[in-house]
Design an enzyme around this catalytic site. Structure first.
Site, PDB file in Angstrom:
ATOM      1  N   GLY A 161      -0.737 -14.331   0.698  1.00  0.00           N
ATOM      2  CA  GLY A 161      -1.220 -13.402  -0.327  1.00  0.00           C
ATOM      3  C   GLY A 161      -0.249 -13.052  -1.439  1.00  0.00           C
ATOM      4  O   GLY A 161      -0.672 -12.709  -2.536  1.00  0.00           O
TER       5      GLY A 161
ATOM      6  N   ASP B 250      -2.574  -2.133   3.920  1.00  0.00           N
ATOM      7  CA  ASP B 250      -3.887  -1.515   4.146  1.00  0.00           C
ATOM      8  C   ASP B 250      -3.701  -0.490   5.276  1.00  0.00           C
ATOM      9  O   ASP B 250      -3.280   0.630   5.025  1.00  0.00           O
ATOM     10  CB  ASP B 250      -4.859  -2.648   4.499  1.00  0.00           C
ATOM     11  CG  ASP B 250      -6.302  -2.223   4.530  1.00  0.00           C
ATOM     12  OD1 ASP B 250      -6.677  -1.350   3.753  1.00  0.00           O
ATOM     13  OD2 ASP B 250      -7.076  -2.782   5.334  1.00  0.00           O
TER      14      ASP B 250
ATOM     15  N   LYS C 146      -3.329   0.864  -0.102  1.00  0.00           N
ATOM     16  CA  LYS C 146      -4.518   1.726   0.021  1.00  0.00           C
ATOM     17  C   LYS C 146      -4.090   2.941   0.837  1.00  0.00           C
ATOM     18  O   LYS C 146      -4.223   2.946   2.067  1.00  0.00           O
ATOM     19  CB  LYS C 146      -5.644   0.982   0.750  1.00  0.00           C
ATOM     20  CG  LYS C 146      -6.207  -0.211  -0.011  1.00  0.00           C
ATOM     21  CD  LYS C 146      -7.316  -0.882   0.806  1.00  0.00           C
ATOM     22  CE  LYS C 146      -7.856  -2.112   0.119  1.00  0.00           C
ATOM     23  NZ  LYS C 146      -8.766  -2.877   0.989  1.00  0.00           N
TER      24      LYS C 146
ATOM     25  N   PHE D 121     -12.687  -3.243  -0.925  1.00  0.00           N
ATOM     26  CA  PHE D 121     -12.166  -4.585  -0.656  1.00  0.00           C
ATOM     27  C   PHE D 121     -12.008  -5.329  -1.976  1.00  0.00           C
ATOM     28  O   PHE D 121     -12.899  -5.330  -2.812  1.00  0.00           O
ATOM     29  CB  PHE D 121     -13.101  -5.352   0.280  1.00  0.00           C
ATOM     30  CG  PHE D 121     -12.479  -6.619   0.779  1.00  0.00           C
ATOM     31  CD1 PHE D 121     -11.553  -6.591   1.807  1.00  0.00           C
ATOM     32  CD2 PHE D 121     -12.797  -7.843   0.199  1.00  0.00           C
ATOM     33  CE1 PHE D 121     -10.952  -7.759   2.255  1.00  0.00           C
ATOM     34  CE2 PHE D 121     -12.200  -9.016   0.637  1.00  0.00           C
ATOM     35  CZ  PHE D 121     -11.272  -8.977   1.666  1.00  0.00           C
TER      36      PHE D 121
ATOM     37  N   ASP E  63      -7.396 -12.762  -0.914  1.00  0.00           N
ATOM     38  CA  ASP E  63      -8.543 -13.597  -0.606  1.00  0.00           C
ATOM     39  C   ASP E  63      -9.651 -12.868   0.131  1.00  0.00           C
ATOM     40  O   ASP E  63      -9.456 -11.789   0.691  1.00  0.00           O
ATOM     41  CB  ASP E  63      -8.101 -14.772   0.277  1.00  0.00           C
ATOM     42  CG  ASP E  63      -7.818 -14.308   1.704  1.00  0.00           C
ATOM     43  OD1 ASP E  63      -6.988 -13.402   1.869  1.00  0.00           O
ATOM     44  OD2 ASP E  63      -8.449 -14.840   2.646  1.00  0.00           O
TER      45      ASP E  63
HETATM   46  P1  IMP Z   1      -2.962  -4.118   7.322  1.00  0.00           P
HETATM   47  O1  IMP Z   1      -2.285  -4.660   8.543  1.00  0.00           O
HETATM   48  O2  IMP Z   1      -4.211  -3.361   7.649  1.00  0.00           O
HETATM   49  O3  IMP Z   1      -2.051  -3.335   6.420  1.00  0.00           O
HETATM   50  O4  IMP Z   1      -3.539  -5.363   6.561  1.00  0.00           O
HETATM   51  C1  IMP Z   1      -2.861  -6.054   5.666  1.00  0.00           C
HETATM   52  C2  IMP Z   1      -3.498  -7.394   5.447  1.00  0.00           C
HETATM   53  O5  IMP Z   1      -4.940  -7.316   5.403  1.00  0.00           O
HETATM   54  C3  IMP Z   1      -3.059  -7.889   4.107  1.00  0.00           C
HETATM   55  O6  IMP Z   1      -1.880  -8.643   4.217  1.00  0.00           O
HETATM   56  C4  IMP Z   1      -4.234  -8.686   3.639  1.00  0.00           C
HETATM   57  O7  IMP Z   1      -4.117 -10.021   4.079  1.00  0.00           O
HETATM   58  C5  IMP Z   1      -5.442  -8.052   4.296  1.00  0.00           C
HETATM   59  N1  IMP Z   1      -6.174  -7.135   3.398  1.00  0.00           N
HETATM   60  C6  IMP Z   1      -6.255  -5.801   3.479  1.00  0.00           C
HETATM   61  N2  IMP Z   1      -7.032  -5.282   2.512  1.00  0.00           N
HETATM   62  C7  IMP Z   1      -7.455  -6.347   1.788  1.00  0.00           C
HETATM   63  C8  IMP Z   1      -8.312  -6.462   0.619  1.00  0.00           C
HETATM   64  O8  IMP Z   1      -8.836  -5.497   0.043  1.00  0.00           O
HETATM   65  N3  IMP Z   1      -8.511  -7.723   0.154  1.00  0.00           N
HETATM   66  C9  IMP Z   1      -7.944  -8.832   0.734  1.00  0.00           C
HETATM   67  N4  IMP Z   1      -7.149  -8.764   1.812  1.00  0.00           N
HETATM   68  C10 IMP Z   1      -6.903  -7.527   2.333  1.00  0.00           C
HETATM   69 MG    MG Z   2      -1.114 -10.630   3.583  1.00  0.00          MG
END
Ligand code: IMP
Ligand code: MG
Length: 180
Positions: free
Chosen positions: A48, A106, A134, A155, A162
């Site tokens: 990403g 996220d 976020k 999202f 992606d």
């Molecule tokens: P976390 O572990 O919940 O912080 O998730 C992080 C990962 O989820 C990121 O590295 C992204 O690959 C994916 N992700 C979270 N939100 C989005 C979004 O809105 N669009 C695309 N990928 C996301």
């Molecule tokens: Mg990522």
């Protein structure tokens, strides 16, 4: 406003390339102020962060190293369960200042995992730099040193991010359009 279609989902323009680059440059200037002379390693997390990393690094104006890493999960056969491994890291982290470059935080679980894995390589210091955060979804305590843009819960895709592997190529960021 432009819309794009990915599989059965529609996305509409949320942040333009110019709006993104303005904040990327601001974050780069903060890193230039804080990290010059520290000889850091930038660890850009695949897939990403590739577009963000490219634009960010062009604004960094001091000597540094750059590497791309990927966090892999293996289902272990041992009782410890899932084993995390960082692909792309060699022996050069020990004693170095590290700046982790991510696309989005996220819930924060991915970042916490990454930090935990990084510890084994004994960096002298680790800072987090993320394109997007976020804040309302954050589930863990995390000190994020550099955030280009805080965004709501929607999202999003584009600029490296992606949806099922699609949409990384767009220069702008798009937000999902709710189905009626
Ligand atoms: P976390 O572990 O919940 O912080 O998730 C992080 C990962 O989820 C990121 O590295 C992204 O690959 C994916 N992700 C979270 N939100 C989005 C979004 O809105 N669009 C695309 N990928 C996301
Ligand atoms: Mg990522």
């Amino acid at each position: 406003m432009k819309t794009i279609q990915i599989q059965d989902k529609t996305f509409a323009t949320f942040l333009t390339e110019n709006e993104i680059l303005k904040e990327v440059k601001r974050v780069a200037s903060e890193i230039n102020r804080d990290m010059a002379g520290k000889d850091p390693v930038f660890l850009c997390v695949l897939n990403g962060s590739f577009m963000f990393a490219s634009d960010l690094m062009k604004e960094i104006d001091f000597p540094c190293n750059l590497s791309f890493v990927k966090l892999a999960s293996y289902e272990g056969v041992s009782s410890t369960g899932t084993v995390k491994q960082l692909i792309g890291i060699n022996g050069y982290i020990k004693g170095r200042a590290v700046v982790v470059v991510e696309d989005i935080v996220d819930t924060g679980h991915t970042m916490v995992n990454l930090l935990e894995t990084l510890k084994a390589y004994e960096p002298s210091e680790v800072r987090i730099c993320t394109l997007l955060c976020k804040p309302e979804k954050l589930q863990v305590k995390l000190d994020i040193d550099y955030v280009a843009l805080n965004i709501p819960n929607d999202f999003i895709v584009g600029y490296g991010l992606d949806c099922d592997g699609y949409g990384r190529n767009y220069r702008d960021i798009y937000k999902i359009v709710e189905n009626k």
